[in-house]
Design a protein around this motif. Structure first.
Motif, PDB file in Angstrom:
ATOM      1  N   VAL A   1       0.759  -7.340   4.528  1.00  0.00           N
ATOM      2  CA  VAL A   1       0.693  -6.012   3.922  1.00  0.00           C
ATOM      3  C   VAL A   1       1.953  -5.223   4.255  1.00  0.00           C
ATOM      4  N   VAL A   2       2.473  -4.496   3.255  1.00  0.00           N
ATOM      5  CA  VAL A   2       3.518  -3.505   3.525  1.00  0.00           C
ATOM      6  C   VAL A   2       2.888  -2.139   3.260  1.00  0.00           C
ATOM      7  N   LEU A   3       2.912  -1.281   4.276  1.00  0.00           N
ATOM      8  CA  LEU A   3       2.313   0.048   4.149  1.00  0.00           C
ATOM      9  C   LEU A   3       3.439   1.082   4.173  1.00  0.00           C
ATOM     10  N   MET A   4       3.503   1.886   3.121  1.00  0.00           N
ATOM     11  CA  MET A   4       4.582   2.879   3.042  1.00  0.00           C
ATOM     12  C   MET A   4       4.035   4.290   3.067  1.00  0.00           C
ATOM     13  N   ASP A   5       4.723   5.163   3.791  1.00  0.00           N
ATOM     14  CA  ASP A   5       4.341   6.574   3.786  1.00  0.00           C
ATOM     15  C   ASP A   5       5.598   7.435   3.838  1.00  0.00           C
ATOM     16  N   GLU A   6       5.515   8.592   3.211  1.00  0.00           N
ATOM     17  CA  GLU A   6       6.702   9.458   3.155  1.00  0.00           C
ATOM     18  C   GLU A   6       6.939  10.213   4.459  1.00  0.00           C
ATOM     19  N   ASN A   7       5.961  10.209   5.349  1.00  0.00           N
ATOM     20  CA  ASN A   7       6.096  10.944   6.608  1.00  0.00           C
ATOM     21  C   ASN A   7       6.574  10.030   7.730  1.00  0.00           C
ATOM     22  N   PRO A   8       7.060  10.626   8.826  1.00  0.00           N
ATOM     23  CA  PRO A   8       7.427   9.786   9.972  1.00  0.00           C
ATOM     24  C   PRO A   8       6.213   9.393  10.814  1.00  0.00           C
TER      25      PRO A   8
ATOM     26  N   VAL B   1       0.856  -1.181   0.000  1.00  0.00           N
ATOM     27  CA  VAL B   1       0.000   0.000   0.000  1.00  0.00           C
ATOM     28  C   VAL B   1       0.892   1.231   0.000  1.00  0.00           C
ATOM     29  N   VAL B   2       0.684   2.101  -0.978  1.00  0.00           N
ATOM     30  CA  VAL B   2       1.485   3.316  -1.074  1.00  0.00           C
ATOM     31  C   VAL B   2       0.656   4.487  -0.562  1.00  0.00           C
ATOM     32  N   GLY B   3       1.050   5.042   0.563  1.00  0.00           N
ATOM     33  CA  GLY B   3       0.326   6.187   1.135  1.00  0.00           C
ATOM     34  C   GLY B   3      -0.390   5.790   2.411  1.00  0.00           C
ATOM     35  N   GLY B   4      -0.075   6.474   3.503  1.00  0.00           N
ATOM     36  CA  GLY B   4      -0.654   6.141   4.807  1.00  0.00           C
ATOM     37  C   GLY B   4      -1.700   7.122   5.266  1.00  0.00           C
ATOM     38  N   GLY B   5      -2.474   7.642   4.336  1.00  0.00           N
ATOM     39  CA  GLY B   5      -3.587   8.517   4.701  1.00  0.00           C
ATOM     40  C   GLY B   5      -4.830   7.688   4.996  1.00  0.00           C
TER      41      GLY B   5
ATOM     42  N   ARG C   1       6.382   1.079   6.840  1.00  0.00           N
ATOM     43  CA  ARG C   1       7.655   1.714   6.516  1.00  0.00           C
ATOM     44  C   ARG C   1       7.440   3.222   6.487  1.00  0.00           C
ATOM     45  N   PHE C   2       7.989   3.897   7.487  1.00  0.00           N
ATOM     46  CA  PHE C   2       7.861   5.353   7.555  1.00  0.00           C
ATOM     47  C   PHE C   2       8.952   6.015   6.716  1.00  0.00           C
ATOM     48  N   GLU C   3       8.755   7.284   6.444  1.00  0.00           N
ATOM     49  CA  GLU C   3       9.733   8.083   5.669  1.00  0.00           C
ATOM     50  C   GLU C   3      10.220   7.313   4.453  1.00  0.00           C
ATOM     51  N   THR C   4       9.284   6.671   3.791  1.00  0.00           N
ATOM     52  CA  THR C   4       9.629   5.864   2.626  1.00  0.00           C
ATOM     53  C   THR C   4       8.975   6.462   1.385  1.00  0.00           C
ATOM     54  N   LYS C   5       9.821   6.781   0.431  1.00  0.00           N
ATOM     55  CA  LYS C   5       9.309   7.414  -0.788  1.00  0.00           C
ATOM     56  C   LYS C   5       9.281   6.399  -1.917  1.00  0.00           C
TER      57      LYS C   5
ATOM     58  N   LEU D   1      14.447  -0.073  -1.297  1.00  0.00           N
ATOM     59  CA  LEU D   1      13.539  -1.198  -1.068  1.00  0.00           C
ATOM     60  C   LEU D   1      13.032  -1.726  -2.399  1.00  0.00           C
ATOM     61  N   LYS D   2      13.046  -3.057  -2.524  1.00  0.00           N
ATOM     62  CA  LYS D   2      12.437  -3.684  -3.701  1.00  0.00           C
ATOM     63  C   LYS D   2      11.330  -4.571  -3.154  1.00  0.00           C
ATOM     64  N   ILE D   3      10.107  -4.150  -3.358  1.00  0.00           N
ATOM     65  CA  ILE D   3       8.988  -4.859  -2.744  1.00  0.00           C
ATOM     66  C   ILE D   3       8.215  -5.610  -3.817  1.00  0.00           C
ATOM     67  N   LYS D   4       8.277  -6.932  -3.729  1.00  0.00           N
ATOM     68  CA  LYS D   4       7.523  -7.745  -4.684  1.00  0.00           C
ATOM     69  C   LYS D   4       6.153  -7.988  -4.087  1.00  0.00           C
ATOM     70  N   ALA D   5       5.134  -7.404  -4.701  1.00  0.00           N
ATOM     71  CA  ALA D   5       3.794  -7.525  -4.139  1.00  0.00           C
ATOM     72  C   ALA D   5       2.865  -8.113  -5.185  1.00  0.00           C
ATOM     73  N   LYS D   6       1.935  -8.942  -4.699  1.00  0.00           N
ATOM     74  CA  LYS D   6       0.978  -9.534  -5.637  1.00  0.00           C
ATOM     75  C   LYS D   6      -0.079  -8.511  -6.028  1.00  0.00           C
ATOM     76  N   LYS D   7      -0.411  -7.646  -5.089  1.00  0.00           N
ATOM     77  CA  LYS D   7      -1.371  -6.575  -5.378  1.00  0.00           C
ATOM     78  C   LYS D   7      -0.800  -5.279  -4.814  1.00  0.00           C
ATOM     79  N   ILE D   8      -1.115  -4.187  -5.479  1.00  0.00           N
ATOM     80  CA  ILE D   8      -0.610  -2.884  -5.023  1.00  0.00           C
ATOM     81  C   ILE D   8      -1.783  -1.918  -4.913  1.00  0.00           C
ATOM     82  N   VAL D   9      -1.873  -1.241  -3.785  1.00  0.00           N
ATOM     83  CA  VAL D   9      -2.922  -0.216  -3.636  1.00  0.00           C
ATOM     84  C   VAL D   9      -2.237   1.144  -3.620  1.00  0.00           C
ATOM     85  N   ILE D  10      -2.620   2.000  -4.544  1.00  0.00           N
ATOM     86  CA  ILE D  10      -2.055   3.347  -4.612  1.00  0.00           C
ATOM     87  C   ILE D  10      -3.031   4.313  -3.938  1.00  0.00           C
TER      88      ILE D  10
END
Lengths: 539, 160
Positions: free
Chosen positions: A189-196, A168-172, A241-245, A264-273
């Motif tokens: 699930v791997v959840l990434m956000d650019e903020n801390p 998941v890209v974006g922790g809003g 994953r915080f502070e991750t762009k 980071l190289k994240i191999k995901a079966k599904k991606i949520v933007i």
């Protein structure tokens, strides 16, 4: 300029530290961004524009524009609204001589441009060659953004490969909901956000949300951010994953950089933007002056960092963001001179308008801002009446005294990742700009890539949470998680969202969504098939 | 929808007034929410089925006879659009949500503001639900001239 008390928010400030701005010590607190620390110290000009050397301050405060770029510890072009202060940090203004506040090169804007207007460098100083070479060299010295770093980057980077079910890209609100609902079915699930921190833009929404109780209406946005991030924290199968762009999507692989050091190289079966949106600006004279800010930028400064944006503001745009911001400014003890709205009627909810109207804030419908007044900083604004053909009414100009202007005229989806991944996009004005084609569960034309929240079309946090739930559940269901129960839940949220959009306020959104929704089987191209097609030369 | 041009409701756009007799019995919720927006916490919070809504986008309508004045709805309304009205001993009382510093104290004199933000008179604070008990939205009851209860919608603490 720092707020110490606020009716809704309690500001927690870290240890007091010192940063250096052009060599001068500036007091800051840990946890603040460089932009907010400088602003709190009364510094509003951060750099100069690269061609005309016009002053630049911040605009969006969430790292989506390039208005606040400065040199940080020798590295140029850093968006200081996203960099957190560290003791002893050295911040320098760039594109200026000797500094951004009094830049000698601003004569390029005030005088030189009058005699050698934009484009004249193609025709003038061409002969003789000596003169041309000399002038070219000088022009190149003046132009460009920042100075290159004096020494090479020395720190060691590292690399990590992660395999997961859903990235998941974006922790809003949208991204967190997707992660929570997918993880509850058992998916990894791997959840990434650019903020801390998690929460996206919820962290500055101090007002109570609308909607139904089931979807947390009546609760403040900042509390919803806490509730959701606690839920994320409790689920062991979400790797946050915080502070991750995230910089790219490559056939099911997500490329990202964690804390500026680890690839980071994240191999995901599904991606949520769920990357959200950025603020739009408006064309008017002097719209680039420091003091002209995005509405969300001011909310970040004021509600997240507790810093006053100014003493008296003018709000451009009476959508919900403009109306809510007005109320929030008043809660922080800041005056609002007026709200101007180009449309003949208020764009947001009436109840939001009523809240500020009964406190005496005038709302000028059929009015727009003509120009910002000021030299290095906003000192006022001129507004003008519009007739039914949207033309200015001569003689209706009016000066408003204010020291900052908030542009609250709407948002555009942050769609770049989707574009790069090859999702089919469509320009839909009702949804705020370029948005991806998607199924009713949020899956785009690239199989396995889902969208949720503002990136799928500008709406608001309640619908973003619902879209997130749907996307997260559907992704998990497709991977075989959750069973009947997940399907039932997904369909229930789909129904709730439909009901939510049924009123007059949803009409516009619905007509937009109609244009971009497709039936799955009809035109979907899966990633491997697509690759095959490309390798065979069929595009 | 001319209230959307002005930003406030005028007399004819207001919901029907509860009767004098009803206002004398106990306080009653008066909802100034004329626009169809997707929002329903008031409806969901009402235990007495006094708020009528068919779907989430409907405008809430209060059944003044069923309303017990329990104040559940005013606590959750995100639009701060609900006011509790009451007549007692020849005085009028309006309970308003309030989210500004400083929070008023009991007995304090306040300047009343109407829907347009104009000063219309003075009142006295008689009751407060402390902000910390309602996630920072204080509820403040102000005693005033009974004529003003359909007008006063905000206040400023005197001398602030």
């Amino acid at each position: 300029m720092r707020l110490t008390e606020h009716p809704i928010v309690k500001f927690k400030r870290g240890k007091e530290i010192t940063i250096y701005f052009n060599g001068e010590p500036v007091k800051a607190y840990e946890g603040e961004t460089v932009a907010s620390a400088l602003y709190a110290a009364g510094i509003t000009t951060f750099s100069r524009s690269f061609r005309f050397h016009r002053p630049r301050g911040f605009f969006c405060a969430i790292g989506k524009c390039s208005s606040c770029m400065m040199e940080v510890d020798g590295i140029p072009n850093i968006r200081i609204c996203k960099v957190y202060v560290r003791d002893g940090m050295k911040i320098k203004t760039q594109n200026s001589f000797p500094n951004a506040d009094s830049d000698f090169l601003s004569i390029l804007d005030s005088i030189v441009d009058r005699f050698y207007p934009h484009g004249s460098h193609y025709r003038k100083f061409n002969k003789p060659k000596v003169l041309r070479d000399f002038v070219t060299k000088q022009v190149r010295r003046f132009a460009g953004t920042g100075n290159p770093p004096k020494k090479a980057f020395e720190e060691k980077g590292s690399f990590e490969e992660i395999e997961t079910d859903i990235a998941v890209v974006g922790g809003g609100p949208g991204g967190m909901s997707a992660a929570i609902y997918a993880a509850r079915t058992g998916a990894r699930v791997v959840l990434m956000d650019e903020n801390p921190f998690l929460g996206g833009q919820l962290v500055k929404q101090t007002h109570r949300f609308f909607g139904s109780g089931k979807h947390r209406a009546g609760t403040r946005g900042i509390r919803i951010a806490e509730i959701l991030s606690n839920e994320v924290g409790e689920l062991k199968n979400i790797d946050v994953r915080f502070e991750t762009k995230v910089f790219g999507l490559y056939n099911g692989v997500v490329g990202a950089v964690e804390k500026d050091k680890k690839l980071l190289k994240i191999k995901a079966k599904k991606i949520v933007i769920a990357t959200g949106a950025y603020e739009r600006t408006l064309l008017f004279e002097n719209n680039d002056l420091p003091g002209v800010y995005g509405a969300g930028g001011v909310q970040t400064l004021m509600n997240v960092f507790g810093i006053k944006p100014g003493d008296k503001g003018l709000i451009v745009g009476s959508g919900n963001v403009g109306l809510i911001l007005t109320y929030q400014l008043m809660q922080a003890g800041i005056d609002v001179a007026a709200i101007v709205e180009a449309m003949p009627r208020i764009g947001g909810y009436f109840v939001h308008a009523a809240k500020v109207r009964r406190l005496g804030v005038p709302i000028y419908t059929s009015h727009t801002i003509k120009r910002a007044i000021g030299d290095k900083k906003v000192e006022g604004a001129e507004i003008v009446k519009l007739d039914e053909n949207w033309c200015e009414v001569k003689g209706s100009e009016k000066r408003i005294d204010c020291d900052f202007i908030c542009v609250a005229i709407g948002l555009s989806p942050t769609h770049e990742l989707l574009y790069q991944a090859g999702c089919e996009m469509k320009f839909v004005p009702e949804l705020g700009g370029l948005v991806p084609m998607r199924t009713e569960y949020g899956e785009t034309t690239v199989e396995g890539i889902y969208v949720a929240g503002d990136v799928a079309g500008i709406e608001e946090a309640t619908s973003a949470m619902m879209e997130g739930r749907i996307a997260g559940l559907d992704a998990a269901i497709k991977l075989g998680y959750g069973g009947e129960e997940a399907i039932r839940l997904r369909d229930e949220v789909v129904r709730d969202l439909k009901e939510f959009r049924e009123g007059p306020f949803g009409e516009r959104i619905l007509s937009g969504i109609k244009k971009v929704t497709f039936e799955k089987e009809a035109i979907s191209v899966s990633a491997p098939e697509r690759e095959e097609a490309i390798s065979e030369g069929i595009e | 929808m001319s209230f959307l041009v002005r930003g406030y409701l005028e007399e004819k756009e207001l919901p029907p007034r509860p009767s004098k007799e009803r206002l004398k019995k106990k306080s009653v919720a008066y909802i100034e929410c004329p626009q169809e927006i997707p929002c329903s916490p008031c409806f969901e919070s009402c235990k007495y089925d006094a708020i009528l809504m068919e779907n989430i986008n409907d405008v809430p309508i209060v059944d003044y006879e069923k309303c017990t004045g329990c104040m559940k709805c005013i606590r959750v309304c995100p639009g701060l659009a609900i006011f509790m009205l009451r007549f007692r001993n020849g005085k009028g009382y309006v309970t308003m949500p309030h989210e500004f510093l400083p929070y008023p104290k009991k007995g304090q004199k306040v300047i009343l503001l109407n829907r347009r933000g104009e000063e219309i008179g003075e009142g006295t604070v008689t009751w407060i639900l402390p902000p910390e008990r309602n996630d920072k939205t204080a509820l403040v009851t102000v005693e005033m001239d009974p004529e003003l209860i359909f007008e006063a919608r905000a206040f400023r603490i005197k001398g602030e």
